[in-house]
Design an enzyme around this catalytic site. Structure first.
Site, PDB file in Angstrom:
ATOM      1  N   CYS A 163       0.886  -1.164  -0.393  1.00 32.92           N
ATOM      2  CA  CYS A 163      -0.010  -0.201  -0.021  1.00 32.92           C
ATOM      3  C   CYS A 163       0.769   1.385   0.204  1.00 32.92           C
ATOM      4  O   CYS A 163       0.665   2.599   0.349  1.00 32.92           O
ATOM      5  CB  CYS A 163      -0.891   0.021   0.989  1.00 32.92           C
ATOM      6  SG  CYS A 163      -2.008  -1.414   1.058  1.00 32.92           S
ATOM      7  N   CYS A 204       5.360   7.815   1.882  1.00 35.41           N
ATOM      8  CA  CYS A 204       5.701   9.683   1.837  1.00 35.41           C
ATOM      9  C   CYS A 204       5.609  10.630   3.414  1.00 35.41           C
ATOM     10  O   CYS A 204       5.648   9.910   4.049  1.00 35.41           O
ATOM     11  CB  CYS A 204       4.780   9.779   0.902  1.00 35.41           C
ATOM     12  SG  CYS A 204       2.960  10.157   2.333  1.00 35.41           S
ATOM     13  N   CYS A 212      -2.901   8.868   6.274  1.00 32.93           N
ATOM     14  CA  CYS A 212      -1.596   8.456   6.699  1.00 32.93           C
ATOM     15  C   CYS A 212      -1.658   9.053   8.102  1.00 32.93           C
ATOM     16  O   CYS A 212      -1.240   8.750   9.111  1.00 32.93           O
ATOM     17  CB  CYS A 212      -0.729  10.192   6.573  1.00 32.93           C
ATOM     18  SG  CYS A 212       0.094   9.933   4.420  1.00 32.93           S
TER      19      CYS A 212
END
Lengths: 139, 405
Positions: free
Chosen positions: A37, A64, A107
Protein backbone atom coordinates in the site's frame (compact mmCIF):
# COMPACT_ATOMS: atom_id res chain seq x y z
CA UNK A 1 0.66 19.97 -3.91
CA UNK A 2 2.34 22.27 -1.43
CA UNK A 3 2.82 21.19 2.14
CA UNK A 4 2.75 23.17 5.37
CA UNK A 5 5.97 24.29 6.98
CA UNK A 6 5.24 22.12 10.01
CA UNK A 7 4.86 19.06 7.84
CA UNK A 8 8.08 19.76 5.97
CA UNK A 9 9.91 20.34 9.23
CA UNK A 10 8.73 17.00 10.63
CA UNK A 11 9.83 15.34 7.40
CA UNK A 12 13.23 17.01 7.34
CA UNK A 13 13.91 16.81 11.06
CA UNK A 14 11.78 13.93 12.25
CA UNK A 15 11.45 13.59 16.01
CA UNK A 16 11.96 10.30 17.79
CA UNK A 17 13.11 8.07 14.96
CA UNK A 18 14.30 4.80 16.37
CA UNK A 19 13.61 1.48 17.93
CA UNK A 20 12.69 0.46 21.48
CA UNK A 21 13.27 -3.06 22.74
CA UNK A 22 10.03 -4.73 21.75
CA UNK A 23 10.66 -7.58 24.16
CA UNK A 24 10.51 -5.37 27.21
CA UNK A 25 7.40 -5.77 29.33
CA UNK A 26 6.72 -2.04 29.43
CA UNK A 27 7.15 -1.41 25.67
CA UNK A 28 4.15 -1.52 23.34
CA UNK A 29 4.68 -1.86 19.60
CA UNK A 30 2.19 -1.08 16.84
CA UNK A 31 2.96 -2.04 13.24
CA UNK A 32 0.33 -0.93 10.74
CA UNK A 33 -0.01 -0.56 6.99
CA UNK A 34 1.47 -2.78 4.31
CA UNK A 35 4.39 -2.46 1.90
CA UNK A 36 2.08 -2.96 -1.09
CA UNK A 37 0.00 0.00 0.00
CA UNK A 38 3.03 2.24 0.07
CA UNK A 39 3.08 2.89 3.79
CA UNK A 40 4.11 0.98 6.88
CA UNK A 41 4.29 2.64 10.25
CA UNK A 42 5.87 1.22 13.38
CA UNK A 43 5.20 3.14 16.54
CA UNK A 44 6.47 2.18 19.98
CA UNK A 45 5.76 3.47 23.45
CA UNK A 46 7.61 2.90 26.68
CA UNK A 47 5.46 3.19 29.80
CA UNK A 48 6.45 3.96 33.38
CA UNK A 49 4.71 1.18 35.30
CA UNK A 50 4.42 3.25 38.44
CA UNK A 51 2.75 6.30 36.91
CA UNK A 52 1.21 4.79 33.79
CA UNK A 53 2.73 7.64 31.80
CA UNK A 54 4.44 7.26 28.44
CA UNK A 55 8.08 8.14 29.01
CA UNK A 56 9.38 7.48 25.53
CA UNK A 57 7.99 7.02 22.04
CA UNK A 58 9.80 6.03 18.85
CA UNK A 59 8.77 5.47 15.27
CA UNK A 60 10.00 4.16 11.96
CA UNK A 61 7.93 4.75 8.86
CA UNK A 62 8.10 3.65 5.26
CA UNK A 63 5.93 6.05 3.33
CA UNK A 64 5.41 9.46 1.86
CA UNK A 65 6.35 12.70 3.57
CA UNK A 66 2.92 13.04 5.15
CA UNK A 67 3.14 9.57 6.68
CA UNK A 68 6.58 10.32 8.10
CA UNK A 69 5.43 13.68 9.49
CA UNK A 70 2.24 12.18 10.97
CA UNK A 71 4.18 9.53 12.84
CA UNK A 72 6.82 12.00 14.01
CA UNK A 73 4.10 14.29 15.36
CA UNK A 74 2.32 11.37 17.01
CA UNK A 75 5.43 10.38 18.95
CA UNK A 76 5.82 13.96 20.17
CA UNK A 77 2.24 14.04 21.39
CA UNK A 78 2.51 10.66 23.09
CA UNK A 79 5.35 11.54 25.42
CA UNK A 80 4.08 12.45 28.86
CA UNK A 81 0.55 11.26 28.17
CA UNK A 82 -0.99 8.37 30.07
CA UNK A 83 -1.75 5.21 28.14
CA UNK A 84 -5.45 5.97 28.42
CA UNK A 85 -5.02 9.49 27.14
CA UNK A 86 -2.94 8.23 24.24
CA UNK A 87 -5.85 6.44 22.62
CA UNK A 88 -7.89 9.63 22.57
CA UNK A 89 -5.52 11.19 20.01
CA UNK A 90 -7.71 11.71 17.00
CA UNK A 91 -6.46 11.58 13.44
CA UNK A 92 -8.22 14.84 12.65
CA UNK A 93 -6.03 16.60 15.18
CA UNK A 94 -3.02 15.44 13.18
CA UNK A 95 -4.69 16.57 9.95
CA UNK A 96 -5.22 20.00 11.48
CA UNK A 97 -1.78 20.37 13.00
CA UNK A 98 0.03 19.40 9.79
CA UNK A 99 -2.58 20.86 7.47
CA UNK A 100 -2.72 17.60 5.53
CA UNK A 101 -4.39 17.78 2.13
CA UNK A 102 -7.44 15.51 1.64
CA UNK A 103 -5.51 12.84 -0.30
CA UNK A 104 -3.18 12.48 2.69
CA UNK A 105 -5.78 12.02 5.41
CA UNK A 106 -5.13 8.27 5.32
CA UNK A 107 -1.64 9.00 6.69
CA UNK A 108 -3.14 10.48 9.84
CA UNK A 109 -5.51 7.53 10.15
CA UNK A 110 -2.54 5.23 9.95
CA UNK A 111 -0.83 7.15 12.77
CA UNK A 112 -3.96 6.89 14.92
CA UNK A 113 -4.14 3.17 14.19
CA UNK A 114 -0.48 2.78 15.09
CA UNK A 115 -1.02 4.47 18.46
CA UNK A 116 -3.97 2.20 19.24
CA UNK A 117 -2.02 -0.88 18.17
CA UNK A 118 0.94 0.10 20.37
CA UNK A 119 -1.33 0.69 23.38
CA UNK A 120 -3.08 -2.62 22.88
CA UNK A 121 0.23 -4.41 22.56
CA UNK A 122 1.29 -2.86 25.87
CA UNK A 123 -2.03 -3.82 27.51
CA UNK A 124 -1.82 -7.37 26.23
CA UNK A 125 1.70 -7.78 27.58
CA UNK A 126 0.56 -6.56 30.97
CA UNK A 127 -2.51 -8.75 31.29
CA UNK A 128 -5.02 -6.03 30.47
CA UNK A 129 -7.88 -6.64 28.07
CA UNK A 130 -7.34 -5.15 24.63
CA UNK A 131 -9.38 -2.08 23.84
CA UNK A 132 -11.91 -2.41 21.06
CA UNK A 133 -11.95 0.39 18.55
CA UNK A 134 -14.42 1.20 15.88
CA UNK A 135 -13.10 0.50 12.44
CA UNK A 136 -11.49 3.66 11.10
CA UNK A 137 -13.62 5.22 8.43
CA UNK A 138 -11.05 6.69 6.09
CA UNK A 139 -8.66 4.27 4.47
CA UNK B 1 27.12 27.44 -10.10
CA UNK B 2 23.91 25.44 -9.99
CA UNK B 3 20.57 27.06 -10.65
CA UNK B 4 17.62 25.52 -8.85
CA UNK B 5 15.33 23.78 -9.45
CA UNK B 6 17.00 21.22 -11.71
CA UNK B 7 14.66 19.72 -14.29
CA UNK B 8 14.99 15.96 -14.78
CA UNK B 9 11.47 15.19 -15.94
CA UNK B 10 11.91 15.53 -19.69
CA UNK B 11 9.55 12.62 -20.38
CA UNK B 12 6.73 14.73 -19.01
CA UNK B 13 7.56 17.74 -21.11
CA UNK B 14 10.52 19.75 -22.31
CA UNK B 15 11.23 23.46 -22.29
CA UNK B 16 10.91 25.21 -25.64
CA UNK B 17 14.26 25.70 -27.29
CA UNK B 18 14.78 29.49 -27.56
CA UNK B 19 15.35 29.02 -31.29
CA UNK B 20 11.88 27.50 -31.51
CA UNK B 21 10.30 30.45 -29.72
CA UNK B 22 12.12 32.91 -32.00
CA UNK B 23 10.73 31.12 -35.03
CA UNK B 24 7.18 31.20 -33.65
CA UNK B 25 6.92 34.79 -32.48
CA UNK B 26 6.11 36.51 -35.80
CA UNK B 27 3.20 34.13 -36.37
CA UNK B 28 1.37 35.46 -33.35
CA UNK B 29 1.45 39.09 -34.42
CA UNK B 30 2.46 40.28 -37.88
CA UNK B 31 2.03 36.99 -39.70
CA UNK B 32 -1.18 36.00 -37.97
CA UNK B 33 -3.10 34.81 -41.05
CA UNK B 34 -5.30 31.76 -41.34
CA UNK B 35 -3.53 29.15 -43.43
CA UNK B 36 -6.84 28.37 -45.09
CA UNK B 37 -7.33 31.94 -46.34
CA UNK B 38 -6.47 31.29 -49.95
CA UNK B 39 -7.16 34.75 -51.34
CA UNK B 40 -4.84 37.20 -49.63
CA UNK B 41 -1.22 37.59 -48.56
CA UNK B 42 -1.96 36.95 -44.86
CA UNK B 43 -3.26 33.51 -45.71
CA UNK B 44 -0.46 32.82 -48.19
CA UNK B 45 2.14 33.71 -45.62
CA UNK B 46 0.61 31.36 -43.06
CA UNK B 47 0.20 28.59 -45.60
CA UNK B 48 3.81 28.89 -46.67
CA UNK B 49 4.97 28.70 -43.08
CA UNK B 50 2.88 25.57 -42.52
CA UNK B 51 4.26 24.01 -45.70
CA UNK B 52 7.83 24.57 -44.54
CA UNK B 53 7.03 23.15 -41.09
CA UNK B 54 5.31 20.14 -42.61
CA UNK B 55 8.47 19.45 -44.59
CA UNK B 56 10.62 19.80 -41.46
CA UNK B 57 8.39 17.44 -39.49
CA UNK B 58 8.27 14.91 -42.33
CA UNK B 59 12.06 15.00 -42.78
CA UNK B 60 12.69 14.04 -39.17
CA UNK B 61 10.79 10.77 -39.61
CA UNK B 62 11.64 10.04 -43.24
CA UNK B 63 8.10 10.72 -44.47
CA UNK B 64 6.53 12.70 -47.28
CA UNK B 65 5.02 16.04 -46.15
CA UNK B 66 1.64 14.95 -47.53
CA UNK B 67 1.65 12.16 -44.94
CA UNK B 68 1.67 14.54 -41.96
CA UNK B 69 -1.65 15.43 -40.31
CA UNK B 70 -1.27 18.17 -37.71
CA UNK B 71 -3.23 17.64 -34.50
CA UNK B 72 -3.43 19.19 -31.05
CA UNK B 73 -0.94 16.67 -29.69
CA UNK B 74 -0.14 12.98 -29.42
CA UNK B 75 -3.31 12.11 -27.52
CA UNK B 76 -5.47 13.39 -30.36
CA UNK B 77 -3.24 11.64 -32.87
CA UNK B 78 -3.58 8.36 -30.93
CA UNK B 79 -7.35 8.73 -30.93
CA UNK B 80 -7.46 9.58 -34.63
CA UNK B 81 -5.27 6.62 -35.57
CA UNK B 82 -7.08 3.98 -33.55
CA UNK B 83 -10.66 5.16 -33.87
CA UNK B 84 -10.02 6.26 -37.44
CA UNK B 85 -8.73 2.84 -38.50
CA UNK B 86 -11.46 1.04 -36.56
CA UNK B 87 -14.14 2.95 -38.43
CA UNK B 88 -12.44 2.98 -41.82
CA UNK B 89 -11.76 -0.77 -41.85
CA UNK B 90 -14.96 -1.90 -40.16
CA UNK B 91 -15.81 -4.18 -43.08
CA UNK B 92 -12.42 -5.92 -42.82
CA UNK B 93 -12.52 -6.71 -39.13
CA UNK B 94 -12.77 -5.38 -35.62
CA UNK B 95 -9.69 -6.70 -33.84
CA UNK B 96 -6.80 -4.57 -32.58
CA UNK B 97 -3.59 -5.78 -30.94
CA UNK B 98 -1.80 -3.52 -28.49
CA UNK B 99 0.20 -4.01 -25.30
CA UNK B 100 -0.35 -3.42 -21.61
CA UNK B 101 2.25 -0.69 -21.09
CA UNK B 102 0.93 1.70 -23.71
CA UNK B 103 0.17 5.26 -22.70
CA UNK B 104 -3.36 5.84 -21.40
CA UNK B 105 -4.16 7.73 -24.59
CA UNK B 106 -3.86 4.40 -26.41
CA UNK B 107 -5.21 2.10 -23.69
CA UNK B 108 -8.28 4.19 -22.98
CA UNK B 109 -8.96 4.63 -26.68
CA UNK B 110 -8.82 0.85 -27.02
CA UNK B 111 -11.26 0.53 -24.11
CA UNK B 112 -13.55 2.87 -26.01
CA UNK B 113 -13.22 0.67 -29.10
CA UNK B 114 -14.26 -2.33 -27.02
CA UNK B 115 -17.42 -0.51 -25.98
CA UNK B 116 -18.12 0.11 -29.65
CA UNK B 117 -18.03 -3.61 -30.37
CA UNK B 118 -14.34 -3.93 -31.16
CA UNK B 119 -12.07 -6.65 -29.80
CA UNK B 120 -8.68 -5.79 -28.36
CA UNK B 121 -5.78 -8.03 -27.38
CA UNK B 122 -3.50 -6.47 -24.78
CA UNK B 123 -0.15 -8.25 -25.10
CA UNK B 124 1.68 -8.63 -21.82
CA UNK B 125 5.22 -7.36 -21.85
CA UNK B 126 8.12 -9.44 -20.61
CA UNK B 127 9.89 -8.37 -17.43
CA UNK B 128 12.28 -6.20 -19.44
CA UNK B 129 9.35 -4.20 -20.80
CA UNK B 130 9.46 -5.55 -24.36
CA UNK B 131 6.75 -7.53 -26.10
CA UNK B 132 7.29 -11.14 -27.06
CA UNK B 133 7.23 -11.29 -30.88
CA UNK B 134 5.98 -14.86 -30.87
CA UNK B 135 3.02 -13.78 -28.77
CA UNK B 136 2.32 -10.95 -31.17
CA UNK B 137 2.28 -13.32 -34.11
CA UNK B 138 0.06 -15.76 -32.25
CA UNK B 139 -2.42 -13.01 -31.40
CA UNK B 140 -3.10 -12.12 -35.02
CA UNK B 141 -6.54 -13.12 -36.28
CA UNK B 142 -8.18 -12.90 -39.70
CA UNK B 143 -10.15 -9.96 -38.28
CA UNK B 144 -7.10 -8.04 -37.04
CA UNK B 145 -7.12 -4.55 -38.55
CA UNK B 146 -4.40 -2.82 -36.54
CA UNK B 147 -1.30 -3.51 -34.49
CA UNK B 148 -0.69 -0.62 -32.10
CA UNK B 149 2.63 -0.78 -30.27
CA UNK B 150 4.42 2.20 -28.77
CA UNK B 151 7.88 3.04 -30.05
CA UNK B 152 9.31 3.81 -26.63
CA UNK B 153 7.77 3.70 -23.19
CA UNK B 154 7.28 6.91 -21.27
CA UNK B 155 7.98 5.52 -17.81
CA UNK B 156 10.87 3.16 -18.31
CA UNK B 157 12.23 4.35 -21.65
CA UNK B 158 12.38 0.91 -23.26
CA UNK B 159 12.40 0.88 -27.07
CA UNK B 160 10.25 -1.74 -28.78
CA UNK B 161 11.61 -3.79 -31.72
CA UNK B 162 9.56 -1.87 -34.30
CA UNK B 163 11.27 -3.37 -37.36
CA UNK B 164 10.54 -6.90 -36.20
CA UNK B 165 6.99 -5.97 -35.23
CA UNK B 166 6.27 -4.42 -38.61
CA UNK B 167 7.84 -7.37 -40.43
CA UNK B 168 5.32 -9.66 -38.75
CA UNK B 169 2.47 -7.26 -39.53
CA UNK B 170 3.52 -6.87 -43.16
CA UNK B 171 3.43 -10.62 -43.73
CA UNK B 172 -0.24 -10.55 -42.78
CA UNK B 173 -1.04 -7.21 -44.40
CA UNK B 174 -1.97 -5.50 -41.15
CA UNK B 175 -1.16 -1.82 -40.66
CA UNK B 176 1.14 -0.86 -37.79
CA UNK B 177 0.44 2.17 -35.64
CA UNK B 178 3.04 3.41 -33.18
CA UNK B 179 2.75 6.03 -30.48
CA UNK B 180 6.25 7.43 -30.87
CA UNK B 181 5.81 10.40 -28.57
CA UNK B 182 8.89 9.59 -26.50
CA UNK B 183 11.09 8.42 -29.36
CA UNK B 184 10.81 10.99 -32.14
CA UNK B 185 13.54 13.59 -31.83
CA UNK B 186 15.48 11.44 -29.34
CA UNK B 187 16.49 8.45 -31.45
CA UNK B 188 16.45 7.92 -35.22
CA UNK B 189 12.90 7.08 -36.28
CA UNK B 190 12.23 6.37 -39.94
CA UNK B 191 8.75 5.29 -40.92
CA UNK B 192 10.01 3.46 -43.99
CA UNK B 193 12.93 1.66 -42.42
CA UNK B 194 10.78 0.84 -39.39
CA UNK B 195 7.79 -0.21 -41.48
CA UNK B 196 5.34 2.02 -39.63
CA UNK B 197 2.04 2.97 -41.28
CA UNK B 198 0.62 5.36 -38.72
CA UNK B 199 2.57 7.22 -36.06
CA UNK B 200 1.68 9.73 -33.36
CA UNK B 201 4.10 12.25 -31.91
CA UNK B 202 4.11 15.67 -30.34
CA UNK B 203 6.14 18.88 -30.27
CA UNK B 204 6.42 19.46 -26.55
CA UNK B 205 8.51 16.34 -25.91
CA UNK B 206 11.18 17.60 -28.30
CA UNK B 207 11.68 21.21 -27.22
CA UNK B 208 8.71 22.51 -29.17
CA UNK B 209 5.51 24.09 -27.88
CA UNK B 210 2.61 22.32 -26.17
CA UNK B 211 -0.65 21.95 -28.02
CA UNK B 212 0.62 20.69 -31.35
CA UNK B 213 1.38 17.21 -32.56
CA UNK B 214 1.04 15.07 -35.64
CA UNK B 215 -0.23 11.82 -37.01
CA UNK B 216 1.80 10.28 -39.79
CA UNK B 217 -0.47 8.41 -42.21
CA UNK B 218 1.20 6.33 -44.92
CA UNK B 219 0.13 7.20 -48.47
CA UNK B 220 1.69 4.36 -50.44
CA UNK B 221 2.81 0.76 -50.03
CA UNK B 222 0.25 0.42 -48.58
CA UNK B 223 -2.04 3.43 -48.61
CA UNK B 224 -3.67 3.75 -45.20
CA UNK B 225 -6.79 5.76 -44.49
CA UNK B 226 -8.45 6.93 -41.32
CA UNK B 227 -11.93 8.25 -40.73
CA UNK B 228 -11.87 11.81 -39.43
CA UNK B 229 -12.77 12.20 -35.76
CA UNK B 230 -13.22 15.97 -35.86
CA UNK B 231 -15.55 17.26 -38.55
CA UNK B 232 -15.62 20.75 -39.94
CA UNK B 233 -13.88 22.71 -42.63
CA UNK B 234 -12.03 19.74 -44.09
CA UNK B 235 -8.53 20.83 -43.14
CA UNK B 236 -5.59 18.43 -43.29
CA UNK B 237 -7.00 16.68 -46.34
CA UNK B 238 -10.25 16.08 -44.57
CA UNK B 239 -8.67 14.01 -41.80
CA UNK B 240 -8.61 16.70 -39.14
CA UNK B 241 -10.74 19.80 -39.38
CA UNK B 242 -9.97 22.93 -37.42
CA UNK B 243 -8.01 26.09 -38.15
CA UNK B 244 -4.34 25.26 -38.12
CA UNK B 245 -2.33 26.35 -35.09
CA UNK B 246 0.17 28.20 -37.26
CA UNK B 247 2.59 29.45 -34.58
CA UNK B 248 2.53 26.03 -32.92
CA UNK B 249 3.12 24.23 -36.20
CA UNK B 250 5.98 26.58 -37.08
CA UNK B 251 7.52 25.84 -33.66
CA UNK B 252 6.99 22.12 -34.14
CA UNK B 253 8.76 22.32 -37.51
CA UNK B 254 11.69 24.23 -36.07
CA UNK B 255 11.95 21.79 -33.16
CA UNK B 256 12.07 18.87 -35.61
CA UNK B 257 14.73 20.59 -37.69
CA UNK B 258 16.92 21.13 -34.63
CA UNK B 259 16.47 17.52 -33.51
CA UNK B 260 17.40 16.24 -36.96
CA UNK B 261 20.56 18.35 -37.07
CA UNK B 262 21.70 17.85 -33.50
CA UNK B 263 20.40 14.44 -32.47
CA UNK B 264 23.65 12.57 -32.88
CA UNK B 265 25.70 14.97 -30.83
CA UNK B 266 23.00 15.44 -28.22
CA UNK B 267 22.44 11.70 -27.79
CA UNK B 268 26.14 11.12 -27.25
CA UNK B 269 26.33 13.81 -24.59
CA UNK B 270 23.06 13.04 -22.79
CA UNK B 271 23.49 9.27 -22.76
CA UNK B 272 26.89 9.71 -21.12
CA UNK B 273 25.28 11.74 -18.34
CA UNK B 274 22.43 9.25 -18.05
CA UNK B 275 24.90 6.39 -17.73
CA UNK B 276 26.80 8.28 -15.05
CA UNK B 277 23.61 8.86 -13.08
CA UNK B 278 22.33 5.33 -13.58
CA UNK B 279 25.60 3.66 -12.63
CA UNK B 280 26.00 5.78 -9.52
CA UNK B 281 22.46 5.18 -8.30
CA UNK B 282 22.70 1.45 -8.94
CA UNK B 283 25.66 1.46 -6.58
CA UNK B 284 23.17 2.04 -3.77
CA UNK B 285 22.37 -1.19 -1.98
CA UNK B 286 19.05 -2.81 -2.98
CA UNK B 287 18.44 -0.53 -5.95
CA UNK B 288 17.07 -2.00 -9.15
CA UNK B 289 16.93 -0.85 -12.75
CA UNK B 290 13.46 -1.04 -14.28
CA UNK B 291 13.19 -1.97 -17.95
CA UNK B 292 15.65 -3.33 -20.45
CA UNK B 293 19.28 -2.23 -20.15
CA UNK B 294 20.00 -2.15 -23.87
CA UNK B 295 16.77 -1.41 -25.72
CA UNK B 296 16.34 1.94 -24.16
CA UNK B 297 16.09 5.67 -24.85
CA UNK B 298 19.39 7.46 -24.26
CA UNK B 299 18.07 10.04 -21.81
CA UNK B 300 15.92 8.01 -19.42
CA UNK B 301 16.46 5.79 -16.44
CA UNK B 302 13.97 4.35 -13.97
CA UNK B 303 15.24 2.91 -10.71
CA UNK B 304 13.56 1.39 -7.66
CA UNK B 305 15.10 1.97 -4.24
CA UNK B 306 13.73 -0.86 -2.17
CA UNK B 307 12.36 -0.09 1.32
CA UNK B 308 11.84 3.61 0.67
CA UNK B 309 8.68 5.06 -0.77
CA UNK B 310 8.94 7.14 -3.95
CA UNK B 311 7.02 10.20 -2.93
CA UNK B 312 8.70 10.36 0.45
CA UNK B 313 11.98 10.10 -1.42
CA UNK B 314 11.14 12.90 -3.82
CA UNK B 315 10.16 15.14 -0.94
CA UNK B 316 13.76 15.01 0.23
CA UNK B 317 14.93 17.00 -2.78
CA UNK B 318 11.96 18.09 -4.85
CA UNK B 319 12.49 21.73 -4.05
CA UNK B 320 15.71 21.49 -6.01
CA UNK B 321 15.29 18.50 -8.33
CA UNK B 322 12.22 17.65 -10.41
CA UNK B 323 11.76 13.95 -11.14
CA UNK B 324 8.73 11.67 -11.15
CA UNK B 325 7.77 8.48 -9.34
CA UNK B 326 5.70 5.39 -10.00
CA UNK B 327 4.49 5.62 -6.44
CA UNK B 328 0.76 5.62 -5.91
CA UNK B 329 1.02 8.66 -3.72
CA UNK B 330 1.88 10.81 -6.70
CA UNK B 331 -1.23 9.85 -8.60
CA UNK B 332 -4.85 10.53 -7.85
CA UNK B 333 -5.74 6.85 -8.15
CA UNK B 334 -3.58 5.63 -5.23
CA UNK B 335 -2.52 2.75 -7.47
CA UNK B 336 1.17 2.37 -8.24
CA UNK B 337 2.32 2.56 -11.85
CA UNK B 338 0.61 0.00 -14.10
CA UNK B 339 3.70 0.02 -16.30
CA UNK B 340 6.00 -1.11 -13.50
CA UNK B 341 3.45 -3.66 -12.34
CA UNK B 342 3.29 -5.00 -15.91
CA UNK B 343 7.02 -5.76 -15.66
CA UNK B 344 6.17 -8.05 -12.77
CA UNK B 345 7.37 -5.68 -10.06
CA UNK B 346 5.66 -6.09 -6.72
CA UNK B 347 3.71 -3.11 -5.48
CA UNK B 348 6.50 -2.43 -3.00
CA UNK B 349 9.11 -1.94 -5.72
CA UNK B 350 6.68 0.00 -7.88
CA UNK B 351 6.07 2.36 -4.96
CA UNK B 352 9.82 2.81 -4.59
CA UNK B 353 10.64 3.95 -8.11
CA UNK B 354 11.94 7.19 -9.52
CA UNK B 355 12.10 8.18 -13.18
CA UNK B 356 14.90 10.47 -14.31
CA UNK B 357 14.48 12.12 -17.70
CA UNK B 358 17.51 14.07 -18.85
CA UNK B 359 17.48 16.62 -21.64
CA UNK B 360 19.14 19.06 -23.97
CA UNK B 361 20.03 21.49 -21.21
CA UNK B 362 21.07 18.99 -18.51
CA UNK B 363 24.62 19.55 -17.24
CA UNK B 364 27.13 17.30 -15.54
CA UNK B 365 27.01 19.49 -12.41
CA UNK B 366 23.28 18.87 -12.20
CA UNK B 367 23.82 15.12 -12.45
CA UNK B 368 26.54 15.16 -9.79
CA UNK B 369 24.26 17.08 -7.46
CA UNK B 370 21.38 14.69 -8.18
CA UNK B 371 23.50 11.64 -7.43
CA UNK B 372 24.53 13.16 -4.12
CA UNK B 373 21.03 14.23 -3.09
CA UNK B 374 19.27 11.01 -4.07
CA UNK B 375 21.88 8.86 -2.36
CA UNK B 376 21.71 10.92 0.82
CA UNK B 377 17.93 10.89 0.92
CA UNK B 378 17.69 7.15 0.28
CA UNK B 379 20.09 6.52 3.15
CA UNK B 380 18.27 8.93 5.44
CA UNK B 381 14.87 7.42 4.73
CA UNK B 382 16.16 3.90 5.14
CA UNK B 383 17.39 4.85 8.57
CA UNK B 384 13.77 5.57 9.43
CA UNK B 385 12.21 2.72 7.44
CA UNK B 386 10.90 -0.23 9.48
CA UNK B 387 11.17 -2.37 6.35
CA UNK B 388 14.86 -1.60 5.95
CA UNK B 389 15.40 -2.54 9.60
CA UNK B 390 13.58 -5.85 9.04
CA UNK B 391 15.58 -6.49 5.89
CA UNK B 392 18.82 -5.84 7.76
CA UNK B 393 17.73 -8.18 10.56
CA UNK B 394 16.96 -10.86 8.01
CA UNK B 395 13.24 -10.94 8.73
CA UNK B 396 11.17 -12.38 5.90
CA UNK B 397 8.63 -9.70 5.14
CA UNK B 398 6.28 -12.21 3.58
CA UNK B 399 5.99 -13.89 6.98
CA UNK B 400 4.36 -10.80 8.45
CA UNK B 401 0.62 -10.48 8.44
CA UNK B 402 0.20 -6.98 7.07
CA UNK B 403 -2.94 -5.07 7.84
CA UNK B 404 -3.99 -4.17 4.30
CA UNK B 405 -5.98 -1.05 4.31
Amino acid sequence: MSYSEKLIDHYQNPKNVGTLDKNKQNVGTGLVGAPECGDVMRLQIEVDDATGLITDAKFKTFGCGSAIASSSLATEWLKGKSVNEAVTIDNMAIVEELNLPPVKIHCSVLAEDAIKAAVNDYRKKNGLPELKFEESVVH
Amino acid sequence: MLNFPIYLDHNATTPCDPRVVDAMVPYFTSAFGNAASRNHPFGWQAEEAVDIARQQVASLIGADPKEIIFTSGATEADNLAIKGVFEMYATKGNHIITCNIEHKAVLDTCKHIEKEGGEVTYLKVMDNGLIDLAELEAAIRPTTILIAIMYANNEIGTVMPMKEISAIARKKGIPVFSDATQAVGKIPVDVNKDGIDLMAFTAHKMYGPKGVGALYVRRKNPRVKVTAQIDGGGHERGMRSGTLNVPGIVGFGKACEICLNEMEEETARVSKLRDKLQNALLQIEESYLNGDKEYKLPHVTNISFKYVEGEGLMMGFNKNIAVSSGSACTSASLEPSYVLKALGLGDDLAHSSLRFGLGRFTTEDQIDYTIEQVTQTVNKLRDMSPLWEMYKEGIDMNSIEWAHH
